[in-house]
Design an enzyme around this catalytic site. Structure first.
Site, PDB file in Angstrom:
ATOM      1  N   LYS A 115      17.386   7.018 -64.875  1.00 60.66           N
ATOM      2  CA  LYS A 115      18.475   6.288 -65.360  1.00 60.66           C
ATOM      3  C   LYS A 115      19.309   7.244 -66.188  1.00 60.66           C
ATOM      4  O   LYS A 115      20.463   7.390 -66.320  1.00 60.66           O
ATOM      5  CB  LYS A 115      18.336   5.189 -65.896  1.00 60.66           C
ATOM      6  N   LYS A 197      15.174   3.229 -48.198  1.00 61.80           N
ATOM      7  CA  LYS A 197      14.888   1.849 -48.274  1.00 61.80           C
ATOM      8  C   LYS A 197      16.287   1.195 -48.177  1.00 61.80           C
ATOM      9  O   LYS A 197      17.299   1.709 -48.741  1.00 61.80           O
ATOM     10  CB  LYS A 197      14.087   1.305 -49.542  1.00 61.80           C
ATOM     11  N   LYS A 200      20.444  -2.801 -52.306  1.00 61.86           N
ATOM     12  CA  LYS A 200      21.451  -3.584 -52.611  1.00 61.86           C
ATOM     13  C   LYS A 200      22.569  -2.857 -53.431  1.00 61.86           C
ATOM     14  O   LYS A 200      23.731  -3.251 -53.375  1.00 61.86           O
ATOM     15  CB  LYS A 200      21.198  -5.100 -53.315  1.00 61.86           C
TER      16      LYS A 200
END
Ligand code: TRP
Length: 333
Positions: A115, A197, A200
């Site tokens: 991140k 994968k 979202k």
């Protein structure tokens, strides 16, 4: 333990919109867990602000997420669905646990490294101590089990270390949590890149089926799904796109891979994609309708939010007071 039940805790970020992957891989299996566990599912909005958010959007997404959980079948009378920011104990316990966590431990967290590379202009202290807040979430409810994806296992391991460290100083204060290894849900991949994968937060909206997509959108996205030039409906490593569609179809219908291969023997990808699209659309339709109904019922959802926050507050305060006493804070008169 709460009563005679073990405690299950999970947190979810409201960034992005829930996908078919979240549903088939997790949510669908959670619906029945409330019989066995006392379940807490928190929308972790404190975690979300470790990266910049649009305030109005964060609020809307958080509410949609909570509503979707109910629409997907999590009974809010049996499962505690609440906002992390409504329960002050999360931040309070996180502070205390910060003082029992080493910089070196946090420096090793791969998610922090990822991140901070992605948000190089905003490497804030909250991003660094994110795993401590997650430990606080879990330990606050004395959770026995935590359903998490692989990417969160390192954080859970740290939670266990912090709990054990604290317990070794102050006695048995925290339950040391285990990862929940229930029935594995289906692993659903991106429709546009079957090596990734379904996520979202994918930037390409065609890559994911969102639980709030309508029938036409779902069918269109399946039509556009990436396949191959082999031309047979077969589950194999050389055909990751088709294999993913077979997995989706199998998870929705309960049919085995062999049955599906037979069903589409001699048929083209067009027919197969349409069948998968229609099946998924049928599966999500009731969920969608329920979501739309619930979204209109402001009073009902507000009631759930308030009631569940009070329940979470009750259990979390019990742990928090115990911890505050152990570390030497004055008892409240
Ligand atoms: N960090 C988790 C994620 O991004 C979300 C989360 C926060 C969580 N607190 C938690 C998950 C506690 C499990 C338990 O997926």
């Amino acid at each position: 333990m709460i009563g005679d039940k073990k405690v299950l805790f999970s947190g979810m970020q409201a960034t992005g919109s829930l996908t078919l992957g979240n549903y088939l891989g997790a949510l669908q299996n959670w619906v029945n867990l409330a019989d066995e566990y006392e379940c807490f599912y928190s929308v972790v909005d404190l975690h979300s602000i470790t990266v910049r958010q649009d305030p109005a959007e964060l609020r809307t997404k958080a509410r949609n997420l909570l509503t979707l959980y109910i629409a997907a079948g999590l009974d809010p009378k049996k499962n505690c669905l609440y906002y992390q920011s409504h329960v002050s104990g999360h931040a309070e316990l996180a502070w205390i646990l910060n003082c029992f966590t080493y910089m070196g431990e946090l420096n090793r967290m791969t998610q922090f490294k990822d991140k901070s590379a992605k948000h190089a202009d905003n490497i804030n202290a909250g991003l660094f101590t994110y795993p401590v807040l997650m430990a606080a979430d879990i330990l606050l409810y004395q959770a026995d089990v935590v359903p998490v994806g692989k990417d969160q296992l390192q954080h859970l391991e740290l939670t266990r270390d912090i709990a054990q460290r604290f317990n070794s100083i102050y006695g048995d204060v925290f339950t040391v949590p285990e990862p929940y290894l229930g029935k594995a849900g289906a692993k659903i991949m991106s429709l546009q890149d079957p090596s990734k994968k379904m996520s979202k937060s994918d930037e390409n909206p065609n890559a994911s089926i969102y639980l709030t997509d309508d029938t036409d959108t779902i069918i269109r996205k399946f039509k556009r799904a990436v396949t191959d030039s082999v031309g047979v409906v077969k589950h194999s490593e050389e055909q990751p796109g088709i294999s993913n569609l077979i997995d989706i179809y199998s998870a929705c219908t309960g049919k085995s891979v062999e049955e599906i291969e037979k069903e589409f023997d001699g048929k083209g990808y067009g027919d197969f994609k349409l069948a998968v699209g229609e099946t998924v659309a049928d599966l999500l339709k009731p969920l969608n309708e329920r979501f739309n109904e619930l979204s209109k019922d402001k009073e009902y959802i507000d009631g759930i939010i308030k009631e569940n926050a009070e329940k979470a507050q009750y259990y979390s305060t019990k742990t928090l007071r115990k911890v505050q006493k152990k570390v030497g804070f004055p008892v409240r008169p």
